[in-house]
Write an enzyme that holds these catalytic residues in place. Structure first.
Site, PDB file in Angstrom:
ATOM      1  N   ASP A   1      12.081   2.173  20.882  1.00 56.24           N
ATOM      2  CA  ASP A   1      12.572   1.455  19.835  1.00 56.24           C
ATOM      3  C   ASP A   1      12.690  -0.075  20.464  1.00 56.24           C
ATOM      4  OD1 ASP A   1      15.076   2.435  17.397  1.00 56.24           O
ATOM      5  OD2 ASP A   1      14.034   0.339  17.566  1.00 56.24           O
TER       6      ASP A   1
ATOM      7  N   LYS B   1       6.523 -13.004   2.161  1.00 58.45           N
ATOM      8  CA  LYS B   1       8.011 -12.745   1.365  1.00 58.45           C
ATOM      9  C   LYS B   1       8.983 -13.607   2.110  1.00 58.45           C
ATOM     10  CE  LYS B   1       5.690  -9.209  -0.681  1.00 58.45           C
ATOM     11  NZ  LYS B   1       4.590  -9.085  -0.038  1.00 58.45           N
TER      12      LYS B   1
ATOM     13  N   THR C   1       4.462  -2.537  -8.003  1.00 54.67           N
ATOM     14  CA  THR C   1       5.217  -1.561  -7.431  1.00 54.67           C
ATOM     15  C   THR C   1       6.704  -1.527  -7.983  1.00 54.67           C
ATOM     16  OG1 THR C   1       5.780  -2.968  -5.773  1.00 54.67           O
ATOM     17  CG2 THR C   1       3.949  -1.684  -5.308  1.00 54.67           C
TER      18      THR C   1
ATOM     19  N   GLY D   1       1.338   1.479  13.363  1.00 53.97           N
ATOM     20  CA  GLY D   1       1.325   1.175  11.950  1.00 53.97           C
ATOM     21  C   GLY D   1       0.186   0.663  11.613  1.00 53.97           C
TER      22      GLY D   1
ATOM     23  N   ARG E   1      -0.929   0.071   5.085  1.00 54.40           N
ATOM     24  CA  ARG E   1      -0.011   1.168   4.433  1.00 54.40           C
ATOM     25  C   ARG E   1       1.079   0.319   3.934  1.00 54.40           C
ATOM     26  NH1 ARG E   1      -0.422   4.480   9.237  1.00 54.40           N
ATOM     27  NH2 ARG E   1       1.720   3.974   9.809  1.00 54.40           N
TER      28      ARG E   1
ATOM     29  N   GLY F   1      -5.746  -3.036   2.893  1.00 59.57           N
ATOM     30  CA  GLY F   1      -5.578  -1.550   3.138  1.00 59.57           C
ATOM     31  C   GLY F   1      -4.727  -1.287   4.236  1.00 59.57           C
TER      32      GLY F   1
ATOM     33  N   ASN G   1      -0.649  -9.816   1.703  1.00 59.66           N
ATOM     34  CA  ASN G   1      -0.990  -8.099   1.567  1.00 59.66           C
ATOM     35  C   ASN G   1      -2.155  -8.077   2.221  1.00 59.66           C
ATOM     36  OD1 ASN G   1       0.689  -6.443  -0.339  1.00 59.66           O
ATOM     37  ND2 ASN G   1       0.092  -7.968  -2.025  1.00 59.66           N
TER      38      ASN G   1
END
Length: 481
Positions: free
Chosen positions: A343, A411, A473, A293, A453, A451, A448
């Site tokens: 996973d 968050k 968003t 990621g 994703r 950069g 945030n």
């Protein structure tokens, strides 16, 4: 007032040039003083006509309506043409009033005036550049050293632009061009240092900070090859689009340079204490979940700089793990790296990985982080963010990992979304593990991430590049700046 005085000053200067050129032409043409004196008296009687004719022609040719700061070949042609027309007009009037001087005097006067008038305009341009450089002289003590790839029209235009407006920030060291006839020569006062094969060496020798590719007419394979060469250096790389692309609208002015995340952030990014981090990670086996990621891959790159013994790159997506492995093989070929497709919710698989490799440090970055998407799939958010964290944390404690770092989110502060709630629960579980295990459990909240994703920054960058508008968003989302 200044805008009225400047044209008046130029007219006065031209008048002095016209009178001086006329007198010089007589003494250049005639060596005999007596003959020169005879025509001098005729010239003095014609001076008002000569001055008036020349000034009128100069106005017609717009010599007083040009920006001489950007004077070039077109302005030079205008000066030559204006003086030829003025000389012919003056000669015609002289014949008409029966006071004609020798024709050679008109030719000499026109030739001298080209030098005088052209020289005065050149002085204005040099003076303007000097004033501009003086303004920027003390703006920056550290100038970025620039190498321009492409010693053509675009490169020359770019050099003039940088010297005119960026003299306090950038210093052009030289040009790069594959045309061997240009190498070693000077263009706009700057030397062509070599070809594309010399870029790496020159960047190192001259301590270049930025490489600008100014080859808008070159496409495809050649540009790609040059970019690959430039990437081998540590220099910032910029590509200059063609002016015709800006005019046609396929490239906007905002794309002349990338929109940096720092421009949107409004502050300097936090700098890590690399010495302390390196001291802790050096020589250890480090496992990173979500390694493919955007956040996980950046953790991989940062950890790779700290001389670990081995890096375990764990991820569920094979393509993302393949891509980060390719990057690591290129950047750190000597570092031991193990790609692992797994996973984090698969307890048996995670247990087998930890049992075999025995990592000492775990960075847990695997998570679902898209706020609106998780509102529609809350069960997936619970399974991945909560149960996945539970599996990886308990397995780490079982195998006595020294430090477990969970990458959380802002968050999770007073969470109002599914994603935020799941991350907060995961934080609480990780913190509770400190009471039951010798492993040190830590949760780090990111905002945030620059950069990454799925963060708002790439969205804002795309919106700005397209000319706006800049939006949030989701209608229910709040943004704080």
């Amino acid at each position: 007032m200044r805008y009225l005085l400047l044209p008046l000053l130029v007219v006065v200067l031209d008048t002095i040039c016209i009178i001086s050129a006329a007198f010089f032409s007589i003494y250049i043409r005639f060596e005999d003083t007596a003959i020169a004196q005879k025509y001098l008296e005729m010239l003095i009687s014609q001076l008002p006509i000569a001055v008036a004719v020349h000034l009128v022609v100069y106005f017609v040719f717009k010599l007083y309506g040009r920006v001489w700061r950007y004077a070039g070949s077109i302005e030079l042609v205008a000066i030559v043409a204006a003086n030829i027309v003025a000389a012919l007009s003056w000669y015609g009037i002289s014949i008409y009033i029966d006071l004609a001087l020798p024709r050679s005097l008109y030719i000499f006067t026109a030739s001298i005036l080209v030098l005088f008038v052209g020289g005065s305009r050149l002085f204005f341009r040099i003076y303007s550049c000097f004033i501009n450089k003086s303004k920027h002289k003390f703006i920056s003590s550290k100038k970025d050293k620039v190498l321009i790839v492409g010693a053509g029209d675009a490169g020359a235009l770019l050099l003039r632009e940088l010297n005119q407006y960026h003299i306090g920030k950038r210093q052009v060291i030289g040009f790069i061009d594959d045309d061997k006839t240009k190498i070693g020569k000077y263009m706009v006062g700057t030397k062509v240092l070599g070809s594309r094969d010399d870029i790496a060496v020159l960047a190192d020798n001259y301590e270049i900070d930025e490489i600008i590719i100014a080859m808008p007419s070159v496409k495809g394979k050649n540009i790609k090859e040059i970019i690959n060469i430039c990437k081998k250096t540590s220099c910032k790389l910029t590509i200059l689009p063609g002016v015709y692309e800006i005019i046609e609208g396929s490239v906007s002015v905002s794309q002349l340079r990338p929109v940096d995340v720092e421009d949107l952030l409004g502050r300097d990014p936090v700098e890590l204490d690399n010495v302390a981090v390196a001291k802790y990670l050096s020589g250890k086996t480090v496992l990173i979940t979500g390694a493919g990621g955007s956040i996980g891959s950046e953790i991989v790159r940062q950890v790779a700089k700290m001389y670990p013994n081995k890096l375990l790159l764990v991820g569920k997506g094979e393509n993302s793990i393949y891509e980060i492995m390719q990057d690591m093989n290129l950047e750190y070929p000597q570092l031991k790296k193990v790609p692992i497709i797994a996973d984090v919710r698969d307890e048996e698989r995670i247990n087998a990985i930890m049992d075999y490799f025995k990592p000492q440090v775990v960075f847990h970055a695997a998570a679902h982080k898209h706020v609106p998407l998780m509102e529609y799939q809350p069960s997936e958010a619970v399974r991945n963010n909560i149960l996945g964290t539970k599996v990886i944390a308990e397995t780490a404690a079982k195998h006595k990992v020294e430090t477990f770092v969970m990458i959380s989110t802002d968050k999770a502060v007073n969470p109002t979304s599914v994603m935020g709630c799941t991350k907060r629960i995961a934080e609480m579980f990780v913190q509770s593990m400190n009471k039951e295990s010798s492993t040190r459990f830590v949760a780090v909240r990111f905002g945030n991430v620059l950069g990454s994703r799925g963060s708002v920054i790439p969205l804002f960058k795309k919106q700005i590049a397209k000319g706006g508008p800049v939006t949030v968003t989701d209608a229910e989302m709040k943004r704080y700046f």
